[in-house]
Design a protein around this motif. Structure first.
Motif, mmCIF file in Angstrom:
data_model
loop_
_atom_site.group_PDB
_atom_site.id
_atom_site.type_symbol
_atom_site.label_atom_id
_atom_site.label_comp_id
_atom_site.label_asym_id
_atom_site.label_seq_id
_atom_site.Cartn_x
_atom_site.Cartn_y
_atom_site.Cartn_z
ATOM 1 N N GLU A 25 0.809 -1.223 0.000
ATOM 2 C CA GLU A 25 0.000 0.000 0.000
ATOM 3 C C GLU A 25 0.844 1.276 0.000
ATOM 4 O O GLU A 25 0.494 2.267 -0.651
ATOM 5 N N ASN A 26 1.976 1.250 0.700
ATOM 6 C CA ASN A 26 2.801 2.462 0.779
ATOM 7 C C ASN A 26 3.580 2.741 -0.503
ATOM 8 O O ASN A 26 4.308 3.727 -0.599
ATOM 9 N N GLU A 27 3.452 1.845 -1.517
ATOM 10 C CA GLU A 27 4.111 2.053 -2.804
ATOM 11 C C GLU A 27 3.104 2.263 -3.936
ATOM 12 O O GLU A 27 3.494 2.614 -5.050
ATOM 13 N N GLN A 28 1.840 2.027 -3.674
ATOM 14 C CA GLN A 28 0.859 2.072 -4.755
ATOM 15 C C GLN A 28 0.705 3.495 -5.296
ATOM 16 O O GLN A 28 0.457 4.434 -4.536
ATOM 17 N N PRO A 29 0.830 3.658 -6.621
ATOM 18 C CA PRO A 29 0.746 5.002 -7.202
ATOM 19 C C PRO A 29 -0.579 5.699 -6.915
ATOM 20 O O PRO A 29 -0.622 6.924 -6.764
ATOM 21 N N GLY A 30 -1.653 4.926 -6.809
ATOM 22 C CA GLY A 30 -2.958 5.524 -6.577
ATOM 23 C C GLY A 30 -3.033 6.330 -5.302
ATOM 24 O O GLY A 30 -3.767 7.319 -5.213
ATOM 25 N N SER A 31 -2.251 5.948 -4.279
ATOM 26 C CA SER A 31 -2.319 6.640 -2.986
ATOM 27 C C SER A 31 -1.069 7.453 -2.664
ATOM 28 O O SER A 31 -1.064 8.226 -1.701
ATOM 29 N N THR A 32 0.010 7.308 -3.454
ATOM 30 C CA THR A 32 1.258 8.001 -3.117
ATOM 31 C C THR A 32 1.654 9.086 -4.113
ATOM 32 O O THR A 32 2.651 9.777 -3.902
ATOM 33 N N THR A 33 0.900 9.221 -5.203
ATOM 34 C CA THR A 33 1.189 10.269 -6.197
ATOM 35 C C THR A 33 0.516 11.574 -5.786
ATOM 36 O O THR A 33 -0.669 11.586 -5.443
ATOM 37 N N PHE A 34 1.260 12.650 -5.819
ATOM 38 C CA PHE A 34 0.721 13.964 -5.461
ATOM 39 C C PHE A 34 -0.091 14.522 -6.632
ATOM 40 O O PHE A 34 0.370 14.502 -7.776
ATOM 41 N N HIS A 35 -1.294 15.000 -6.352
ATOM 42 C CA HIS A 35 -2.181 15.457 -7.428
ATOM 43 C C HIS A 35 -2.495 16.949 -7.381
ATOM 44 O O HIS A 35 -3.317 17.439 -8.138
ATOM 45 N N GLY A 36 -1.851 17.692 -6.502
ATOM 46 C CA GLY A 36 -2.081 19.133 -6.447
ATOM 47 C C GLY A 36 -1.109 19.881 -7.353
ATOM 48 O O GLY A 36 -0.690 19.382 -8.393
ATOM 49 N N TRP A 37 -0.706 21.094 -6.913
ATOM 50 C CA TRP A 37 0.260 21.874 -7.681
ATOM 51 C C TRP A 37 1.575 21.122 -7.745
ATOM 52 O O TRP A 37 2.082 20.626 -6.756
ATOM 53 N N LEU A 38 2.147 21.039 -8.938
ATOM 54 C CA LEU A 38 3.366 20.266 -9.126
ATOM 55 C C LEU A 38 4.587 21.173 -9.264
ATOM 56 O O LEU A 38 4.644 22.004 -10.187
ATOM 57 N N PRO A 39 5.572 21.034 -8.385
ATOM 58 C CA PRO A 39 6.844 21.717 -8.645
ATOM 59 C C PRO A 39 7.514 21.037 -9.833
ATOM 60 O O PRO A 39 7.549 19.805 -9.906
ATOM 61 N N GLU A 40 7.987 21.804 -10.778
ATOM 62 C CA GLU A 40 8.495 21.199 -12.011
ATOM 63 C C GLU A 40 10.004 21.014 -11.969
ATOM 64 O O GLU A 40 10.751 21.895 -11.533
ATOM 65 N N VAL A 41 10.441 19.849 -12.419
ATOM 66 C CA VAL A 41 11.858 19.562 -12.573
ATOM 67 C C VAL A 41 12.456 20.633 -13.498
ATOM 68 O O VAL A 41 11.845 20.985 -14.511
ATOM 69 N N PRO A 42 13.633 21.172 -13.162
ATOM 70 C CA PRO A 42 14.198 22.245 -13.986
ATOM 71 C C PRO A 42 14.386 21.839 -15.454
ATOM 72 O O PRO A 42 14.733 20.693 -15.754
ATOM 73 N N VAL A 43 14.139 22.796 -16.350
ATOM 74 C CA VAL A 43 14.382 22.631 -17.781
ATOM 75 C C VAL A 43 15.500 23.595 -18.162
ATOM 76 O O VAL A 43 15.394 24.803 -17.934
#
Length: 334
Positions: A25-43
Protein backbone atom coordinates in the motif's frame (compact mmCIF):
# COMPACT_ATOMS: atom_id res chain seq x y z
CA UNK A 1 14.99 -18.33 -17.72
CA UNK A 2 11.83 -16.41 -16.97
CA UNK A 3 9.50 -16.70 -19.96
CA UNK A 4 6.64 -15.00 -18.11
CA UNK A 5 7.03 -11.78 -20.06
CA UNK A 6 4.90 -8.88 -18.89
CA UNK A 7 3.90 -8.12 -22.48
CA UNK A 8 2.32 -11.58 -22.73
CA UNK A 9 0.65 -11.26 -19.33
CA UNK A 10 -0.78 -7.88 -20.34
CA UNK A 11 -2.23 -9.35 -23.55
CA UNK A 12 -4.00 -12.07 -21.54
CA UNK A 13 -5.26 -9.75 -18.78
CA UNK A 14 -8.46 -7.69 -18.90
CA UNK A 15 -9.66 -6.35 -15.55
CA UNK A 16 -7.23 -7.57 -12.91
CA UNK A 17 -3.50 -8.18 -12.53
CA UNK A 18 -1.69 -11.14 -10.93
CA UNK A 19 -1.06 -10.58 -7.20
CA UNK A 20 2.72 -10.52 -7.62
CA UNK A 21 2.37 -7.18 -9.47
CA UNK A 22 0.32 -5.49 -6.72
CA UNK A 23 2.62 -3.24 -4.74
CA UNK A 24 2.37 -2.81 -0.94
CA UNK A 25 0.00 0.00 0.00
CA UNK A 26 2.80 2.46 0.78
CA UNK A 27 4.11 2.05 -2.80
CA UNK A 28 0.86 2.07 -4.75
CA UNK A 29 0.75 5.00 -7.20
CA UNK A 30 -2.96 5.52 -6.58
CA UNK A 31 -2.32 6.64 -2.99
CA UNK A 32 1.26 8.00 -3.12
CA UNK A 33 1.19 10.27 -6.20
CA UNK A 34 0.72 13.96 -5.46
CA UNK A 35 -2.18 15.46 -7.43
CA UNK A 36 -2.08 19.13 -6.45
CA UNK A 37 0.26 21.87 -7.68
CA UNK A 38 3.37 20.27 -9.13
CA UNK A 39 6.84 21.72 -8.65
CA UNK A 40 8.49 21.20 -12.01
CA UNK A 41 11.86 19.56 -12.57
CA UNK A 42 14.20 22.24 -13.99
CA UNK A 43 14.38 22.63 -17.78
CA UNK A 44 17.79 23.84 -18.96
CA UNK A 45 18.68 25.22 -22.40
CA UNK A 46 22.02 23.70 -23.40
CA UNK A 47 22.52 26.30 -26.14
CA UNK A 48 23.26 28.99 -23.50
CA UNK A 49 26.56 30.61 -24.55
CA UNK A 50 27.48 31.79 -21.04
CA UNK A 51 29.19 28.68 -19.63
CA UNK A 52 29.24 30.11 -16.13
CA UNK A 53 25.45 30.50 -16.21
CA UNK A 54 25.01 26.97 -17.55
CA UNK A 55 27.25 25.58 -14.81
CA UNK A 56 25.21 27.44 -12.20
CA UNK A 57 21.89 26.08 -13.52
CA UNK A 58 23.10 22.47 -13.71
CA UNK A 59 24.86 22.71 -10.34
CA UNK A 60 21.67 23.97 -8.66
CA UNK A 61 19.49 21.32 -10.32
CA UNK A 62 21.95 18.55 -9.38
CA UNK A 63 22.07 19.65 -5.75
CA UNK A 64 18.34 20.23 -5.23
CA UNK A 65 16.68 17.75 -7.61
CA UNK A 66 19.20 15.21 -8.90
CA UNK A 67 17.29 15.43 -12.18
CA UNK A 68 16.69 18.00 -14.90
CA UNK A 69 15.57 18.16 -18.52
CA UNK A 70 17.68 19.66 -21.31
CA UNK A 71 16.50 21.25 -24.54
CA UNK A 72 18.49 22.50 -27.56
CA UNK A 73 20.91 19.67 -26.83
CA UNK A 74 22.14 19.23 -30.39
CA UNK A 75 20.73 15.75 -31.12
CA UNK A 76 18.55 16.06 -34.25
CA UNK A 77 14.86 15.38 -33.76
CA UNK A 78 14.83 12.76 -36.53
CA UNK A 79 17.66 10.81 -34.85
CA UNK A 80 15.57 10.53 -31.67
CA UNK A 81 12.42 9.66 -33.67
CA UNK A 82 14.21 6.84 -35.47
CA UNK A 83 15.59 5.51 -32.17
CA UNK A 84 12.04 5.41 -30.78
CA UNK A 85 10.67 3.79 -33.95
CA UNK A 86 13.08 0.84 -34.08
CA UNK A 87 12.82 0.23 -30.33
CA UNK A 88 9.03 0.08 -30.51
CA UNK A 89 9.19 -2.20 -33.57
CA UNK A 90 11.44 -4.66 -31.73
CA UNK A 91 8.91 -5.12 -28.92
CA UNK A 92 6.13 -5.62 -31.47
CA UNK A 93 7.92 -8.65 -32.97
CA UNK A 94 6.57 -12.17 -32.33
CA UNK A 95 7.67 -13.45 -28.92
CA UNK A 96 9.95 -16.16 -30.34
CA UNK A 97 11.92 -13.52 -32.28
CA UNK A 98 12.50 -11.46 -29.15
CA UNK A 99 13.58 -14.52 -27.15
CA UNK A 100 16.56 -14.94 -29.50
CA UNK A 101 18.07 -11.97 -27.66
CA UNK A 102 17.17 -13.14 -24.14
CA UNK A 103 19.72 -12.68 -21.39
CA UNK A 104 21.52 -16.05 -21.00
CA UNK A 105 20.77 -17.94 -17.74
CA UNK A 106 23.37 -17.19 -15.10
CA UNK A 107 25.00 -14.37 -17.08
CA UNK A 108 26.83 -11.77 -14.99
CA UNK A 109 26.04 -8.99 -17.46
CA UNK A 110 22.59 -7.38 -17.61
CA UNK A 111 22.71 -7.36 -21.43
CA UNK A 112 19.87 -8.96 -23.34
CA UNK A 113 16.09 -9.12 -23.50
CA UNK A 114 14.36 -9.89 -20.22
CA UNK A 115 11.91 -9.12 -17.47
CA UNK A 116 13.58 -9.60 -14.09
CA UNK A 117 16.61 -7.40 -13.35
CA UNK A 118 17.33 -7.45 -9.64
CA UNK A 119 16.44 -9.32 -6.49
CA UNK A 120 12.69 -9.00 -5.99
CA UNK A 121 11.57 -7.93 -2.54
CA UNK A 122 8.76 -10.19 -1.21
CA UNK A 123 8.36 -11.68 -4.70
CA UNK A 124 6.86 -8.48 -6.11
CA UNK A 125 7.40 -7.76 -9.82
CA UNK A 126 7.54 -4.69 -12.03
CA UNK A 127 5.15 -4.24 -14.96
CA UNK A 128 7.93 -3.98 -17.55
CA UNK A 129 10.04 -5.91 -20.05
CA UNK A 130 13.41 -4.60 -21.18
CA UNK A 131 16.31 -4.86 -23.60
CA UNK A 132 19.87 -3.96 -22.56
CA UNK A 133 22.95 -3.61 -24.77
CA UNK A 134 26.09 -1.47 -24.79
CA UNK A 135 26.41 1.12 -27.55
CA UNK A 136 29.86 2.56 -26.68
CA UNK A 137 32.86 2.17 -26.68
CA UNK A 138 33.30 -0.22 -29.62
CA UNK A 139 35.48 -2.52 -27.51
CA UNK A 140 32.57 -3.06 -25.07
CA UNK A 141 29.87 -3.80 -27.66
CA UNK A 142 28.45 -7.32 -27.98
CA UNK A 143 26.32 -7.38 -31.14
CA UNK A 144 24.77 -10.67 -30.00
CA UNK A 145 22.24 -8.51 -28.12
CA UNK A 146 21.54 -6.03 -30.93
CA UNK A 147 18.34 -7.03 -32.77
CA UNK A 148 18.75 -7.77 -36.49
CA UNK A 149 15.08 -6.99 -36.94
CA UNK A 150 13.95 -4.25 -37.49
CA UNK A 151 16.59 -3.95 -40.24
CA UNK A 152 17.76 -0.42 -39.37
CA UNK A 153 18.15 -1.11 -35.64
CA UNK A 154 21.96 -1.16 -35.62
CA UNK A 155 22.60 1.90 -37.76
CA UNK A 156 19.95 3.87 -35.82
CA UNK A 157 21.55 3.10 -32.45
CA UNK A 158 25.04 3.83 -33.79
CA UNK A 159 23.86 7.19 -35.11
CA UNK A 160 22.28 8.04 -31.75
CA UNK A 161 25.48 7.06 -29.90
CA UNK A 162 27.53 9.32 -32.20
CA UNK A 163 25.31 12.32 -31.45
CA UNK A 164 25.19 11.51 -27.72
CA UNK A 165 28.91 12.13 -27.21
CA UNK A 166 28.51 15.91 -27.28
CA UNK A 167 25.78 15.85 -24.62
CA UNK A 168 27.79 13.48 -22.41
CA UNK A 169 30.94 15.61 -22.60
CA UNK A 170 29.00 18.81 -21.84
CA UNK A 171 27.25 17.20 -18.86
CA UNK A 172 30.46 15.86 -17.34
CA UNK A 173 32.31 19.14 -17.93
CA UNK A 174 29.62 21.31 -16.32
CA UNK A 175 29.22 18.95 -13.35
CA UNK A 176 33.00 19.00 -12.89
CA UNK A 177 33.15 22.80 -12.98
CA UNK A 178 30.20 22.98 -10.60
CA UNK A 179 32.26 21.07 -8.05
CA UNK A 180 35.17 23.46 -8.46
CA UNK A 181 37.23 20.87 -10.35
CA UNK A 182 38.99 21.14 -13.69
CA UNK A 183 36.69 20.66 -16.68
CA UNK A 184 37.97 17.15 -17.51
CA UNK A 185 38.31 15.83 -13.93
CA UNK A 186 34.83 14.30 -13.77
CA UNK A 187 35.19 12.43 -17.05
CA UNK A 188 38.57 11.03 -15.99
CA UNK A 189 37.08 9.98 -12.64
CA UNK A 190 34.34 7.88 -14.29
CA UNK A 191 36.53 6.12 -16.85
CA UNK A 192 37.63 8.66 -19.45
CA UNK A 193 37.41 7.36 -22.99
CA UNK A 194 36.46 3.91 -21.63
CA UNK A 195 33.20 5.24 -20.16
CA UNK A 196 30.49 2.70 -21.04
CA UNK A 197 27.21 3.74 -22.69
CA UNK A 198 24.63 1.11 -21.69
CA UNK A 199 21.34 1.40 -23.59
CA UNK A 200 18.15 0.09 -22.01
CA UNK A 201 14.71 0.05 -23.56
CA UNK A 202 11.91 -0.15 -21.00
CA UNK A 203 8.61 -1.45 -22.40
CA UNK A 204 5.58 -0.91 -20.15
CA UNK A 205 2.43 -2.46 -21.70
CA UNK A 206 -1.05 -1.17 -20.79
CA UNK A 207 -2.02 -2.26 -17.27
CA UNK A 208 -5.63 -2.76 -16.07
CA UNK A 209 -4.76 -1.51 -12.55
CA UNK A 210 -2.18 1.28 -12.86
CA UNK A 211 -3.19 2.45 -9.39
CA UNK A 212 -1.77 -0.75 -7.86
CA UNK A 213 1.29 -1.57 -10.01
CA UNK A 214 4.63 0.01 -10.81
CA UNK A 215 6.74 -0.37 -13.93
CA UNK A 216 10.07 0.10 -12.16
CA UNK A 217 10.12 0.45 -8.37
CA UNK A 218 11.75 3.33 -6.51
CA UNK A 219 15.50 3.40 -7.11
CA UNK A 220 18.48 5.56 -7.93
CA UNK A 221 20.62 4.68 -10.94
CA UNK A 222 23.96 2.92 -10.46
CA UNK A 223 25.45 4.98 -13.29
CA UNK A 224 27.46 8.18 -13.19
CA UNK A 225 24.67 9.93 -15.06
CA UNK A 226 21.72 8.69 -17.10
CA UNK A 227 20.39 10.33 -20.26
CA UNK A 228 16.82 9.30 -20.99
CA UNK A 229 14.50 9.64 -23.98
CA UNK A 230 10.82 9.01 -23.09
CA UNK A 231 7.81 8.57 -25.32
CA UNK A 232 4.80 10.84 -24.78
CA UNK A 233 3.04 8.62 -22.22
CA UNK A 234 3.36 10.00 -18.69
CA UNK A 235 5.13 7.68 -16.25
CA UNK A 236 8.36 9.01 -14.74
CA UNK A 237 8.02 10.17 -11.14
CA UNK A 238 10.47 11.76 -8.72
CA UNK A 239 10.40 11.54 -4.91
CA UNK A 240 10.54 14.73 -2.88
CA UNK A 241 11.32 15.33 0.79
CA UNK A 242 7.64 15.91 1.59
CA UNK A 243 7.07 12.17 1.16
CA UNK A 244 5.13 12.34 -2.11
CA UNK A 245 5.85 11.29 -5.66
CA UNK A 246 5.60 13.91 -8.42
CA UNK A 247 5.09 13.39 -12.14
CA UNK A 248 7.96 14.59 -14.35
CA UNK A 249 6.29 16.57 -17.14
CA UNK A 250 6.82 15.29 -20.67
CA UNK A 251 8.53 17.87 -22.92
CA UNK A 252 8.80 16.93 -26.63
CA UNK A 253 12.41 16.38 -27.78
CA UNK A 254 13.89 17.06 -24.34
CA UNK A 255 16.40 14.69 -22.76
CA UNK A 256 15.97 13.81 -19.09
CA UNK A 257 19.22 13.80 -17.10
CA UNK A 258 19.48 11.74 -13.90
CA UNK A 259 22.34 12.15 -11.46
CA UNK A 260 23.45 8.60 -10.65
CA UNK A 261 25.12 6.96 -7.67
CA UNK A 262 28.68 7.34 -9.02
CA UNK A 263 28.42 11.14 -9.38
CA UNK A 264 26.93 11.36 -5.88
CA UNK A 265 29.92 9.37 -4.62
CA UNK A 266 32.46 11.40 -6.62
CA UNK A 267 30.96 14.67 -5.37
CA UNK A 268 31.10 13.30 -1.80
CA UNK A 269 27.37 13.88 -1.51
CA UNK A 270 27.02 17.39 -2.94
CA UNK A 271 25.13 16.10 -5.98
CA UNK A 272 22.23 13.80 -5.19
CA UNK A 273 21.40 10.57 -7.01
CA UNK A 274 17.72 10.99 -7.71
CA UNK A 275 15.14 8.58 -6.27
CA UNK A 276 12.64 7.88 -9.05
CA UNK A 277 10.16 5.28 -10.25
CA UNK A 278 7.96 4.48 -13.26
CA UNK A 279 4.19 4.24 -13.27
CA UNK A 280 2.10 2.54 -15.95
CA UNK A 281 -0.93 3.49 -18.04
CA UNK A 282 -4.30 1.78 -18.40
CA UNK A 283 -4.74 2.51 -22.12
CA UNK A 284 -1.31 3.17 -23.60
CA UNK A 285 2.13 1.59 -23.85
CA UNK A 286 4.91 3.63 -22.28
CA UNK A 287 8.46 3.18 -23.59
CA UNK A 288 11.67 4.86 -22.47
CA UNK A 289 15.27 4.76 -23.69
CA UNK A 290 17.73 5.49 -20.87
CA UNK A 291 21.46 5.36 -21.58
CA UNK A 292 23.45 4.70 -18.43
CA UNK A 293 26.93 6.27 -18.46
CA UNK A 294 28.97 3.82 -16.39
CA UNK A 295 32.61 3.33 -15.42
CA UNK A 296 34.29 0.17 -16.79
CA UNK A 297 33.64 -2.82 -14.46
CA UNK A 298 37.10 -2.85 -12.80
CA UNK A 299 37.37 0.93 -12.53
CA UNK A 300 37.45 2.22 -8.95
CA UNK A 301 35.17 5.10 -7.95
CA UNK A 302 35.23 7.02 -4.69
CA UNK A 303 34.99 10.64 -3.49
CA UNK A 304 37.25 12.77 -5.70
CA UNK A 305 40.59 13.37 -3.93
CA UNK A 306 40.33 17.14 -4.57
CA UNK A 307 37.03 17.27 -2.65
CA UNK A 308 38.05 15.56 0.60
CA UNK A 309 40.31 16.64 3.45
CA UNK A 310 40.37 16.63 7.26
CA UNK A 311 37.50 19.10 7.44
CA UNK A 312 35.52 17.28 4.74
CA UNK A 313 36.24 13.55 5.13
CA UNK A 314 35.01 11.00 2.58
CA UNK A 315 31.38 9.97 3.09
CA UNK A 316 31.55 6.96 0.74
CA UNK A 317 33.80 3.96 0.23
CA UNK A 318 36.01 3.62 -2.84
CA UNK A 319 35.28 0.40 -4.71
CA UNK A 320 35.29 -1.21 -8.13
CA UNK A 321 32.17 -0.41 -10.12
CA UNK A 322 31.44 -4.13 -10.67
CA UNK A 323 31.45 -4.70 -6.91
CA UNK A 324 29.13 -1.74 -6.40
CA UNK A 325 26.69 -3.14 -8.97
CA UNK A 326 26.72 -6.62 -7.44
CA UNK A 327 25.92 -5.28 -3.99
CA UNK A 328 23.14 -3.03 -5.23
CA UNK A 329 21.40 -5.61 -7.41
CA UNK A 330 21.51 -8.14 -4.59
CA UNK A 331 20.41 -5.65 -1.91
CA UNK A 332 23.70 -5.99 0.01
CA UNK A 333 24.58 -2.92 2.16
CA UNK A 334 27.36 -0.88 0.56
Amino acid sequence: MDKERVQAIASATKDTIPPEFIRPENEQPGSTTFHGWLPEVPVIDLSILDEGKLVELIDNASCKWGMFQVVNHGIPEDVISKLQKVGKEFFELPQEEKEVYAKPPGAKSVEGYGTKLQKEVEGKKGWVDHLFHKIWPPSAINYQFWPKNPPHYRETNEEYAKHLHGVVDKMLRTLSLGLGLEGDDMKKAVGGDELVYLMKINYYPPCPRPDLALGVVAHSDMSAITILVPNDVQGLQIFQADGYWYDVKYIPNALIIHIGDQVEILSNGKYKAVLHRSTVNKEKTRISWPVFLEPPPDFEVGPHPKLVNKENPPNYKTKKFCDYVYCKLNKIPQ
